[in-house]
Design an enzyme around this catalytic site. Structure first.
Site, PDB file in Angstrom:
ATOM      1  N   TYR A   1     -13.874 -13.556   0.680  1.00  6.63           N
ATOM      2  CA  TYR A   1     -14.669 -12.407   0.244  1.00  6.63           C
ATOM      3  C   TYR A   1     -15.877 -12.852  -0.575  1.00  6.63           C
ATOM      4  CZ  TYR A   1     -11.236  -8.902   1.728  1.00  6.63           C
ATOM      5  OH  TYR A   1     -10.422  -8.097   2.467  1.00  6.63           O
TER       6      TYR A   1
ATOM      7  N   ARG B   1       0.816  -1.213   0.000  1.00  7.32           N
ATOM      8  CA  ARG B   1       0.000   0.000   0.000  1.00  7.32           C
ATOM      9  C   ARG B   1       0.852   1.268   0.000  1.00  7.32           C
ATOM     10  NH1 ARG B   1      -2.961  -2.606   4.402  1.00  7.32           N
ATOM     11  NH2 ARG B   1      -4.650  -3.862   3.552  1.00  7.32           N
TER      12      ARG B   1
ATOM     13  N   ARG C   1      -3.730   5.896   0.619  1.00  5.03           N
ATOM     14  CA  ARG C   1      -4.449   7.024   1.210  1.00  5.03           C
ATOM     15  C   ARG C   1      -3.621   7.916   2.116  1.00  5.03           C
ATOM     16  NH1 ARG C   1      -9.306   3.922   3.923  1.00  5.03           N
ATOM     17  NH2 ARG C   1      -7.679   2.317   4.075  1.00  5.03           N
TER      18      ARG C   1
ATOM     19  N   ASP D   1      -6.190  -4.131  -7.176  1.00  2.00           N
ATOM     20  CA  ASP D   1      -6.855  -4.693  -6.012  1.00  2.00           C
ATOM     21  C   ASP D   1      -7.006  -6.193  -6.208  1.00  2.00           C
ATOM     22  OD1 ASP D   1      -8.420  -3.747  -3.437  1.00  2.00           O
ATOM     23  OD2 ASP D   1      -9.619  -5.333  -4.346  1.00  2.00           O
TER      24      ASP D   1
ATOM     25  N   ARG E   1      -8.011  10.713  -6.096  1.00  2.00           N
ATOM     26  CA  ARG E   1      -9.238  10.030  -5.687  1.00  2.00           C
ATOM     27  C   ARG E   1     -10.433  10.970  -5.549  1.00  2.00           C
ATOM     28  NH1 ARG E   1     -11.829   6.964  -4.987  1.00  2.00           N
ATOM     29  NH2 ARG E   1     -11.859   5.719  -3.078  1.00  2.00           N
TER      30      ARG E   1
END
Length: 381
Positions: A175, A47, A51, A97, A60
């Site tokens: 998931y 990552r 963010r 992702d 974003r």
């Protein structure tokens, strides 16, 4: 005799030889992944494009998460942001992702700000396997990833190697059955008890797409590969061996077979099985039996003990606690020094990394200081 694996049909399978890549200036990560004790540990972070960076947040503002993943120019821009900011990084990992694989299989995946990933129509019983595409054309469904890899490789201009990746079949199954993240994993784990054969079938279906995705990334320009099994630690040692591990081995074998058939050299492969801590499970991850070159350690494993259990000549990756980045300059430095000593004692190739990934509230300057400390304390005396 039929081939053991079906090689994916990819647009660039015959043209990769003609690719004119920039000359590499930094191959430290590639050397370490081959098991070599390098003069210092190469460092990159899961990552690292994310963010915590203001430039990422600016992009974003104008694009949804999956729009960023599925627009090659944006994905390449985001991948390059940390490399442009931090000259101390030794590898780049493509912005994407793990849930693009369920999408390729025909499942809807949403990224909701308050919940994270949501799959509105999860697999409830084995009958739902019919919802999945039988034969996934990875070029059609995931070609945007390959295009982003090529754009990024060119944009890196040889500064550092580029890593391609996928999620592991068990993590993706979790998931797909849970419909998103989970604290108990009761739905997906109950499949292993109720429907063991169908669970293995699902894991094999997912593993095939994962392997094809990795092969496509290599042909597009990725120089290293990683498989993330984020939920491996949710399984008992028995269920990890019976369900998760065979799918992981299927990926590594199929990738290597496919590249050989296509005439492409092998690339280093890393397995990160987060939460796999029992001695019996760790012993199963010996690189010579699972066909991965590097074993990623989470923050709760000691590298010396792990190396003793795993044996052999191979590379370790890890394993700083992600919260180290909130420890202040002095705390970061002391912990980097301590952990570096343990990896030096373990011996062999070492790729420095966080035990999982950067969290959103990290200050960019603290990430920069962490990288400086790794450069200083990972150096071989």
């Amino acid at each position: 005799m039929s081939a053991p694996y079906t090689v994916p049909k990819l647009a660039n399978e015959a043209t990769w030889r003609d690719a004119k890549w920039p000359e590499m200036k930094n191959v430290l990560a590639l050397r370490a992944a081959a098991g070599e004790e390098t003069e210092r540990a190469p460092v990159w972070v899961m990552r690292q494009a994310g963010r915590y960076l203001p430039e990422f947040l600016e992009v974003r503002k104008h694009h949804s998460f999956f729009e960023c993943c599925q627009t090659p120019s944006i994905a390449a821009e985001l991948t390059l942001q940390p490399i442009d900011r931090y000259p101390r990084l030794d590898a780049s990992i493509i912005f994407c992702d793990i849930l693009v694989v369920p999408q390729a299989l025909g499942m809807e995946v949403l990224m909701e700000p308050s919940k994270g990933p949501v799959l509105p129509d999860p697999l409830v019983t084995p009958a739902d396997l019919k919802k999945l595409r039988e034969n996934v054309d990875v070029q059609k469904e995931l070609g945007y990833v390959f295009e982003a890899v090529t754009l990024t490789r060119k944009g890196l201009d040889g500064r550092v190697p580029l890593i391609g990746f996928c999620g592991a079949p068990w993590t993706l199954m979790a998931y797909m059955v849970e419909g998103g993240g989970s604290k108990t994993f009761e739905k997906c784990k109950s499949w292993l008890y109720k429907y063991p054969e169908e669970s293995k079938q699902l894991l094999r279906i997912v593993a095939d797409v994962c392997a094809d995705l990795l092969v496509g990334q290599v042909l597009a320009g990725a120089q290293m590969l990683q498989v993330f099994d984020s939920w491996a630690g949710e399984l008992t040692p028995y269920h990890f061996e019976q369900f998760a591990l065979p799918a992981l081995i299927h990926i590594s074998k199929k990738v290597r077979y496919s590249l050989k058939q296509l005439g492409h050299p092998e690339v280093p492969m890393t397995l990160f099985a987060k939460g796999v801590h029992s001695p019996s499970s760790l012993a199963l991850l010996r690189p010579e039996t699972i066909f991965y070159d590097t074993i990623g350690l989470d923050a709760f494993l000691d590298p010396v003990e792990a190396k003793q259990l795993l044996g052999g000549k191979f590379a370790l990756q890890g394993n700083f606690d992600p919260v180290i980045l909130y420890g202040g300059k002095e705390g970061i430095e002391k912990e980097v020094e301590r952990v570096s000593k343990r990896f030096h004692q373990a011996g062999g190739g070492w790729i420095a990394n966080l035990g999982h990934g950067i969290t959103p509230n990290v200050k960019p300057e603290d990430m920069g200081w962490f990288l400086e400390c790794v450069h200083k304390y990972s150096a071989r005396k």
